[in-house]
Design a protein around this motif. Structure first.
Motif, PDB file in Angstrom:
ATOM      1  N   LYS A   1      49.413   0.243  -0.941  1.00 22.52           N
ATOM      2  CA  LYS A   1      49.958   1.591  -0.778  1.00 22.52           C
ATOM      3  C   LYS A   1      50.321   1.877   0.683  1.00 22.52           C
ATOM      4  N   GLY A   2      50.221   0.868   1.530  1.00 20.53           N
ATOM      5  CA  GLY A   2      50.622   1.022   2.925  1.00 20.53           C
ATOM      6  C   GLY A   2      49.502   1.394   3.873  1.00 20.53           C
ATOM      7  N   ASN A   3      48.255   1.373   3.390  1.00 17.97           N
ATOM      8  CA  ASN A   3      47.116   1.698   4.242  1.00 17.97           C
ATOM      9  C   ASN A   3      46.579   0.445   4.927  1.00 17.97           C
ATOM     10  N   LYS A   4      46.366   0.538   6.223  1.00 16.74           N
ATOM     11  CA  LYS A   4      45.747  -0.554   6.961  1.00 16.74           C
ATOM     12  C   LYS A   4      44.268  -0.587   6.572  1.00 16.74           C
ATOM     13  N   THR A   5      43.870  -1.622   5.836  1.00 20.34           N
ATOM     14  CA  THR A   5      42.563  -1.633   5.178  1.00 20.34           C
ATOM     15  C   THR A   5      41.708  -2.804   5.629  1.00 20.34           C
ATOM     16  N   LEU A   6      40.413  -2.530   5.849  1.00 19.38           N
ATOM     17  CA  LEU A   6      39.455  -3.581   6.185  1.00 19.38           C
ATOM     18  C   LEU A   6      38.387  -3.615   5.100  1.00 19.38           C
ATOM     19  N   LEU A   7      38.171  -4.792   4.537  1.00 15.71           N
ATOM     20  CA  LEU A   7      37.125  -5.021   3.547  1.00 15.71           C
ATOM     21  C   LEU A   7      36.021  -5.832   4.219  1.00 15.71           C
ATOM     22  N   ILE A   8      34.817  -5.256   4.277  1.00 16.15           N
ATOM     23  CA  ILE A   8      33.696  -5.905   4.959  1.00 16.15           C
ATOM     24  C   ILE A   8      32.659  -6.358   3.938  1.00 16.15           C
ATOM     25  N   ASP A   9      32.285  -7.625   3.994  1.00 10.16           N
ATOM     26  CA  ASP A   9      31.237  -8.151   3.127  1.00 10.16           C
ATOM     27  C   ASP A   9      29.904  -8.069   3.868  1.00 10.16           C
ATOM     28  N   VAL A  10      29.015  -7.202   3.376  1.00 11.00           N
ATOM     29  CA  VAL A  10      27.694  -7.061   3.980  1.00 11.00           C
ATOM     30  C   VAL A  10      26.609  -7.514   3.001  1.00 11.00           C
ATOM     31  N   ASP A  11      27.011  -8.191   1.948  1.00  9.23           N
ATOM     32  CA  ASP A  11      26.041  -8.742   1.013  1.00  9.23           C
ATOM     33  C   ASP A  11      25.600 -10.111   1.528  1.00  9.23           C
ATOM     34  N   PHE A  12      24.719 -10.093   2.528  1.00  9.83           N
ATOM     35  CA  PHE A  12      24.263 -11.332   3.153  1.00  9.83           C
ATOM     36  C   PHE A  12      23.484 -12.218   2.188  1.00  9.83           C
ATOM     37  N   HIS A  13      22.902 -11.624   1.156  1.00 10.86           N
ATOM     38  CA  HIS A  13      22.069 -12.377   0.226  1.00 10.86           C
ATOM     39  C   HIS A  13      22.904 -13.155  -0.787  1.00 10.86           C
ATOM     40  N   ARG A  14      24.081 -12.611  -1.147  1.00  6.36           N
ATOM     41  CA  ARG A  14      24.914 -13.275  -2.141  1.00  6.36           C
ATOM     42  C   ARG A  14      26.391 -13.002  -1.837  1.00  6.36           C
ATOM     43  N   PRO A  15      26.891 -13.511  -0.722  1.00  9.18           N
ATOM     44  CA  PRO A  15      28.285 -13.253  -0.349  1.00  9.18           C
ATOM     45  C   PRO A  15      29.261 -13.914  -1.312  1.00  9.18           C
ATOM     46  N   SER A  16      30.376 -13.228  -1.562  1.00  8.39           N
ATOM     47  CA  SER A  16      31.337 -13.780  -2.519  1.00  8.39           C
ATOM     48  C   SER A  16      32.793 -13.517  -2.144  1.00  8.39           C
ATOM     49  N   LEU A  17      33.041 -12.546  -1.287  1.00 12.41           N
ATOM     50  CA  LEU A  17      34.424 -12.123  -1.049  1.00 12.41           C
ATOM     51  C   LEU A  17      35.268 -13.189  -0.361  1.00 12.41           C
ATOM     52  N   ARG A  18      34.675 -13.994   0.502  1.00 13.86           N
ATOM     53  CA  ARG A  18      35.454 -15.041   1.190  1.00 13.86           C
ATOM     54  C   ARG A  18      36.068 -15.996   0.173  1.00 13.86           C
ATOM     55  N   LYS A  19      35.298 -16.359  -0.834  1.00 16.02           N
ATOM     56  CA  LYS A  19      35.790 -17.255  -1.874  1.00 16.02           C
ATOM     57  C   LYS A  19      36.829 -16.552  -2.747  1.00 16.02           C
ATOM     58  N   TYR A  20      36.530 -15.336  -3.152  1.00 16.58           N
ATOM     59  CA  TYR A  20      37.427 -14.602  -4.033  1.00 16.58           C
ATOM     60  C   TYR A  20      38.766 -14.294  -3.373  1.00 16.58           C
ATOM     61  N   MET A  21      38.724 -13.987  -2.076  1.00 17.71           N
ATOM     62  CA  MET A  21      39.943 -13.651  -1.348  1.00 17.71           C
ATOM     63  C   MET A  21      40.617 -14.884  -0.762  1.00 17.71           C
ATOM     64  N   GLN A  22      40.036 -16.057  -1.003  1.00 20.05           N
ATOM     65  CA  GLN A  22      40.590 -17.339  -0.573  1.00 20.05           C
ATOM     66  C   GLN A  22      40.772 -17.405   0.941  1.00 20.05           C
ATOM     67  N   VAL A  23      39.725 -16.991   1.642  1.00 18.04           N
ATOM     68  CA  VAL A  23      39.704 -17.048   3.101  1.00 18.04           C
ATOM     69  C   VAL A  23      38.840 -18.237   3.511  1.00 18.04           C
ATOM     70  N   SER A  24      39.388 -19.143   4.295  1.00 15.31           N
ATOM     71  CA  SER A  24      38.668 -20.365   4.652  1.00 15.31           C
ATOM     72  C   SER A  24      37.685 -20.153   5.805  1.00 15.31           C
ATOM     73  N   GLU A  25      38.044 -19.303   6.746  1.00 15.26           N
ATOM     74  CA  GLU A  25      37.205 -19.088   7.927  1.00 15.26           C
ATOM     75  C   GLU A  25      36.010 -18.202   7.572  1.00 15.26           C
ATOM     76  N   ASN A  26      34.798 -18.608   8.011  1.00 10.08           N
ATOM     77  CA  ASN A  26      33.601 -17.833   7.695  1.00 10.08           C
ATOM     78  C   ASN A  26      33.004 -17.181   8.936  1.00 10.08           C
ATOM     79  N   VAL A  27      33.845 -16.826   9.879  1.00  7.31           N
ATOM     80  CA  VAL A  27      33.405 -16.012  11.009  1.00  7.31           C
ATOM     81  C   VAL A  27      33.591 -14.565  10.587  1.00  7.31           C
ATOM     82  N   GLY A  28      32.556 -13.758  10.738  1.00  3.87           N
ATOM     83  CA  GLY A  28      32.686 -12.397  10.232  1.00  3.87           C
ATOM     84  C   GLY A  28      31.621 -11.440  10.707  1.00  3.87           C
ATOM     85  N   THR A  29      31.022 -10.731   9.751  1.00  3.89           N
ATOM     86  CA  THR A  29      30.148  -9.599  10.049  1.00  3.89           C
ATOM     87  C   THR A  29      28.998  -9.952  10.979  1.00  3.89           C
TER      88      THR A  29
END
Length: 222
Positions: A64-92
């Motif tokens: 919809k044109g919004n500059k959006t940031l999705l933050i994964d803070v589920d340190f116990h069971r992270p999943s968004l990197r895989k789902y969003m097909q992001v290879s780099e695991n530098v993050g939160t």
């Protein structure tokens, strides 16, 4: 879990896109009314669809044109990197520890308006980082850099992290799974959020079984 990229490969695209567009429209109206630009998405237990909701809602906000940031803070069971097909695991966690700047912790996704901040390599003491000055600063700085900041948080009942996060976020969106999430579990989760003085802005009911002619696999309700 599927995102829009998966749905675009088959005839389900129009159905799911319509549903998440409806969710986003109602949600954005509520956010604007309350002056909210960041919110977390959580559930009572694991495997109830919170990450599914986080990924797809974030994508619609971006579309919809919004500059959006999705933050994964589920340190116990992270999943968004895989789902969003992001290879780099530098993050939160890398940002919280002061190892990288905000822009370096945010990874590109398939959508130009959507950035993902993966968990990074989870620390042995994740709750200490959730309940930190650095986490509060991250949320505030991210709000300045993006139109909307969406946090995929751990489930409320087994882990204390989301109870802490809920007090740092402007709003909380709660996900439940039909015929799986017990009424007593929802009540307990709501009690935790009430104790944290969290602002519950709405709920999503996942997993509703319907006919092929009326496929309402994801239902939104205030």
């Amino acid at each position: 879990m599927k995102t829009y990229n998966d749905f675009k490969q088959n005839k389900e695209i129009s159905f799911y896109k319509e549903k998440f567009n409806s969710i986003q429209t109602n949600l954005q109206f509520m956010l604007k009314k309350q002056g909210i630009r960041n919110f977390m998405i959580t559930s009572a237990n694991m495997s109830e669809g919170k990450s599914f909701a986080s990924a797809n809602i974030a994508e619609v906000f971006a579309e919809k044109g919004n500059k959006t940031l999705l933050i994964d803070v589920d340190f116990h069971r992270p999943s968004l990197r895989k789902y969003m097909q992001v290879s780099e695991n530098v993050g939160t966690i890398d940002y919280l520890m002061g190892d990288v700047a905000l822009e370096d912790a945010c990874q590109d996704t398939h959508h130009p308006n959507l950035k993902l901040m993966p968990t990074g390599i989870a620390p042995p003491n994740p709750s200490e980082w959730v309940d930190s000055v650095e986490m509060k600063q991250l949320i505030e700085i991210a709000k300045e850099a993006f139109d909307y900041v969406i946090i995929d948080a751990p489930p409320l009942l087994p882990i204390t992290d989301s109870r802490i996060l809920s007090s740092l976020c402007d709003g909380v969106l709660f996900v439940a799974f039909a015929k799986k999430t017990k009424r007593s579990e929802i009540k307990q989760a709501m009690r935790y959020l009430e104790i944290a003085d969290a602002n519950v802005i709405g709920g999503l009911l996942n997993g509703i079984a319907v006919s092929k002619n009326d496929r309402k696999g994801y239902h939104y309700k205030y």
